[in-house]
Scaffold this motif. Structure first.
Motif, PDB file in Angstrom:
ATOM      1  N   UNK A 272      45.886  54.142   0.251  1.00  0.00           N
ATOM      2  CA  UNK A 272      45.839  55.584   0.001  1.00  0.00           C
ATOM      3  C   UNK A 272      46.822  55.976  -1.097  1.00  0.00           C
ATOM      4  N   UNK A 273      47.983  55.342  -1.110  1.00  0.00           N
ATOM      5  CA  UNK A 273      49.015  55.683  -2.097  1.00  0.00           C
ATOM      6  C   UNK A 273      48.579  55.342  -3.517  1.00  0.00           C
ATOM      7  N   UNK A 274      47.707  54.339  -3.654  1.00  0.00           N
ATOM      8  CA  UNK A 274      47.275  53.901  -4.978  1.00  0.00           C
ATOM      9  C   UNK A 274      45.968  54.549  -5.428  1.00  0.00           C
ATOM     10  N   UNK A 275      45.303  55.261  -4.540  1.00  0.00           N
ATOM     11  CA  UNK A 275      43.960  55.777  -4.825  1.00  0.00           C
ATOM     12  C   UNK A 275      43.964  56.800  -5.963  1.00  0.00           C
ATOM     13  N   UNK A 276      42.934  56.688  -6.821  1.00  0.00           N
ATOM     14  CA  UNK A 276      42.750  57.630  -7.925  1.00  0.00           C
ATOM     15  C   UNK A 276      41.508  58.497  -7.728  1.00  0.00           C
ATOM     16  N   UNK A 277      40.531  57.987  -6.962  1.00  0.00           N
ATOM     17  CA  UNK A 277      39.344  58.778  -6.655  1.00  0.00           C
ATOM     18  C   UNK A 277      38.835  58.395  -5.267  1.00  0.00           C
ATOM     19  N   UNK A 278      37.946  59.206  -4.707  1.00  0.00           N
ATOM     20  CA  UNK A 278      37.546  59.025  -3.308  1.00  0.00           C
ATOM     21  C   UNK A 278      36.691  57.782  -3.090  1.00  0.00           C
ATOM     22  N   UNK A 279      36.083  57.238  -4.150  1.00  0.00           N
ATOM     23  CA  UNK A 279      35.242  56.046  -3.975  1.00  0.00           C
ATOM     24  C   UNK A 279      36.073  54.823  -3.582  1.00  0.00           C
ATOM     25  N   UNK A 280      37.391  54.888  -3.757  1.00  0.00           N
ATOM     26  CA  UNK A 280      38.257  53.762  -3.430  1.00  0.00           C
ATOM     27  C   UNK A 280      38.426  53.586  -1.918  1.00  0.00           C
ATOM     28  N   UNK A 281      38.251  54.647  -1.157  1.00  0.00           N
ATOM     29  CA  UNK A 281      38.305  54.520   0.301  1.00  0.00           C
ATOM     30  C   UNK A 281      37.024  55.012   0.976  1.00  0.00           C
ATOM     31  N   UNK A 282      36.021  55.389   0.163  1.00  0.00           N
ATOM     32  CA  UNK A 282      34.662  55.621   0.673  1.00  0.00           C
ATOM     33  C   UNK A 282      33.748  54.729  -0.163  1.00  0.00           C
ATOM     34  N   UNK A 283      33.723  53.426   0.111  1.00  0.00           N
ATOM     35  CA  UNK A 283      32.977  52.486  -0.743  1.00  0.00           C
ATOM     36  C   UNK A 283      31.471  52.710  -0.761  1.00  0.00           C
ATOM     37  N   UNK A 284      30.930  53.348   0.275  1.00  0.00           N
ATOM     38  CA  UNK A 284      29.479  53.564   0.338  1.00  0.00           C
ATOM     39  C   UNK A 284      29.101  54.984  -0.080  1.00  0.00           C
ATOM     40  N   UNK A 285      29.883  55.580  -0.913  1.00  0.00           N
ATOM     41  CA  UNK A 285      29.596  56.931  -1.391  1.00  0.00           C
ATOM     42  C   UNK A 285      28.228  56.951  -2.083  1.00  0.00           C
ATOM     43  N   UNK A 286      27.280  57.745  -1.561  1.00  0.00           N
ATOM     44  CA  UNK A 286      25.898  57.726  -2.100  1.00  0.00           C
ATOM     45  C   UNK A 286      25.777  58.491  -3.409  1.00  0.00           C
ATOM     46  N   UNK A 287      26.306  57.937  -4.475  1.00  0.00           N
ATOM     47  CA  UNK A 287      26.312  58.635  -5.767  1.00  0.00           C
ATOM     48  C   UNK A 287      24.909  58.883  -6.313  1.00  0.00           C
ATOM     49  N   UNK A 288      23.929  58.067  -5.899  1.00  0.00           N
ATOM     50  CA  UNK A 288      22.561  58.247  -6.399  1.00  0.00           C
ATOM     51  C   UNK A 288      21.932  59.537  -5.888  1.00  0.00           C
ATOM     52  N   UNK A 289      22.462  60.094  -4.789  1.00  0.00           N
ATOM     53  CA  UNK A 289      21.925  61.343  -4.251  1.00  0.00           C
ATOM     54  C   UNK A 289      22.560  62.563  -4.913  1.00  0.00           C
ATOM     55  N   UNK A 290      23.700  62.358  -5.525  1.00  0.00           N
ATOM     56  CA  UNK A 290      24.524  63.481  -5.969  1.00  0.00           C
ATOM     57  C   UNK A 290      24.284  63.780  -7.449  1.00  0.00           C
ATOM     58  N   UNK A 291      23.891  65.011  -7.715  1.00  0.00           N
ATOM     59  CA  UNK A 291      23.690  65.449  -9.095  1.00  0.00           C
ATOM     60  C   UNK A 291      24.998  65.952  -9.694  1.00  0.00           C
ATOM     61  N   UNK A 292      25.757  66.682  -8.878  1.00  0.00           N
ATOM     62  CA  UNK A 292      27.068  67.171  -9.311  1.00  0.00           C
ATOM     63  C   UNK A 292      27.893  67.542  -8.082  1.00  0.00           C
ATOM     64  N   UNK A 293      29.206  67.649  -8.257  1.00  0.00           N
ATOM     65  CA  UNK A 293      30.107  67.974  -7.154  1.00  0.00           C
ATOM     66  C   UNK A 293      30.535  69.429  -7.250  1.00  0.00           C
ATOM     67  N   UNK A 294      30.472  70.128  -6.113  1.00  0.00           N
ATOM     68  CA  UNK A 294      30.987  71.499  -6.059  1.00  0.00           C
ATOM     69  C   UNK A 294      32.497  71.472  -5.802  1.00  0.00           C
ATOM     70  N   UNK A 295      32.892  70.780  -4.735  1.00  0.00           N
ATOM     71  CA  UNK A 295      34.324  70.608  -4.445  1.00  0.00           C
ATOM     72  C   UNK A 295      34.501  69.483  -3.424  1.00  0.00           C
ATOM     73  N   UNK A 296      35.706  68.990  -3.349  1.00  0.00           N
ATOM     74  CA  UNK A 296      36.078  67.983  -2.354  1.00  0.00           C
ATOM     75  C   UNK A 296      37.315  68.478  -1.611  1.00  0.00           C
ATOM     76  N   UNK A 297      37.224  68.487  -0.294  1.00  0.00           N
ATOM     77  CA  UNK A 297      38.322  68.983   0.553  1.00  0.00           C
ATOM     78  C   UNK A 297      38.893  67.821   1.360  1.00  0.00           C
ATOM     79  N   UNK A 298      40.192  67.614   1.259  1.00  0.00           N
ATOM     80  CA  UNK A 298      40.868  66.551   2.006  1.00  0.00           C
ATOM     81  C   UNK A 298      41.858  67.186   2.975  1.00  0.00           C
ATOM     82  N   UNK A 299      41.767  66.795   4.238  1.00  0.00           N
ATOM     83  CA  UNK A 299      42.654  67.344   5.271  1.00  0.00           C
ATOM     84  C   UNK A 299      43.303  66.197   6.031  1.00  0.00           C
TER      85      UNK A 299
END
Length: 277
Positions: free
Chosen positions: A86-113
């Motif tokens: 987590x300390x080294x992460x630059x984007x969410x794909x580094x800890x969500x390896x199965x991120x379905x990018x083929x479904x996503x046209x664009x991002x509205x926002x990302x919320x981390x809690x």
């Protein structure tokens, strides 16, 4: 004369037959005596194994237990990520390896809690999968054994209407140390230890309906178990107490170590329940 000869022959044959029968009977009795077989030996509970092949023996005192249990110790989570990653992460794909990018046209926002400094904190971003400095700082300070929740709000093309719909997916995982705590001797020896100190007593209790029991505990910086808590009862107070005592008296573990090389605490869960295999 022929009649008399026939009679004598018949008597001779009969005599030989009785003699042969006598020897045969004596031989059978000798075999039975040598095998120590008595009438009682043929009861369902005791069968002389010297006389019958072992594969056809079915003895009540070797009957399979009516209570077959499985034992499992695991981290208190389903998905996890190390705090070093987590300390080294630059984007969410580094800890969500199965991120379905083929479904996503664009991002509205990302919320981390997550939980940081004993407070629940949230950080947003609107620049795709890249993390903001605020989000990086939040993840770097996430506490071990605390959950991290990520909500990804995005636009996806509807194949029927051909319009772009707003959608959201949520992913949750638990922060774990860089090196997890480990029972000295390994996992199999740990399960063997727990079984050895509990299974016979559980069977002796003759519980009619054994419900899965769950007990959480923590391994501290010294490898000792602490913070033991019953989270799901098996339905028998004595057995619950027995399993708690087994964890209390468990031999030392190798404590967990974080990315800075420091020994830290880590939570685990013991589950004991009916074996469904």
């Amino acid at each position: 004369m022929k009649k008399r000869t026939g009679t004598i022959l018949t008597l001779a044959i009969a005599t030989v037959g009785f003699i042969a029968l006598g020897f045969s009977k004596k031989e059978v009795e000798t075999k039975v005596d040598n095998a120590n077989i008595s009438e009682a030996s043929f009861s369902p509970t005791t069968v002389n194994t010297n006389f019958f092949p072992a594969e056809i023996i079915k003895m009540k005192n070797t009957k399979k237990s009516d209570l077959d249990l499985f034992y499992m110790v695991k981290g208190k989570y389903s998905l996890s990520v190390s705090e070093g990653k987590l300390k080294k992460a630059q984007d969410i794909s580094e800890f969500i390896p199965d991120l379905p990018t083929s479904w996503i046209s664009s991002y509205n926002f990302i919320e981390i809690t997550t939980k940081s400094n004993n407070k629940i904190r949230t950080a947003y971003s609107e620049n795709g999968i890249l993390l903001t400095d605020e989000q990086k700082n939040l993840l770097s300070n996430a506490e071990i054994d605390t959950p991290v929740s990520i909500a990804v709000n995005y636009k996806s093309r509807n194949s029927i209407s051909e319009k772009y719909d707003d959608r959201e997916m949520q992913v949750s995982f638990t922060v774990v140390p860089e090196t997890k705590a480990e029972f000295v001797g390994g996992y199999d020896n740990m399960i063997a230890y727990i079984k050895e100190h509990s299974l016979k007593k559980i069977e002796a209790a003759k519980i009619k309906e054994f419900k899965p029991v769950s007990i959480t505990f923590q391994v501290d910086e010294n490898g000792e178990t602490e913070g033991i808590n019953l989270t799901n009862s098996c339905g028998n107070h004595q057995i619950n107490s027995l399993l708690i005592k087994v964890i209390e008296n468990m031999p030392k573990w190798k404590p967990a170590v974080n990315s800075n090389g420091e020994k830290v605490k880590q939570q685990f869960e013991l589950i004991v329940g009916p074996d469904m295999c």
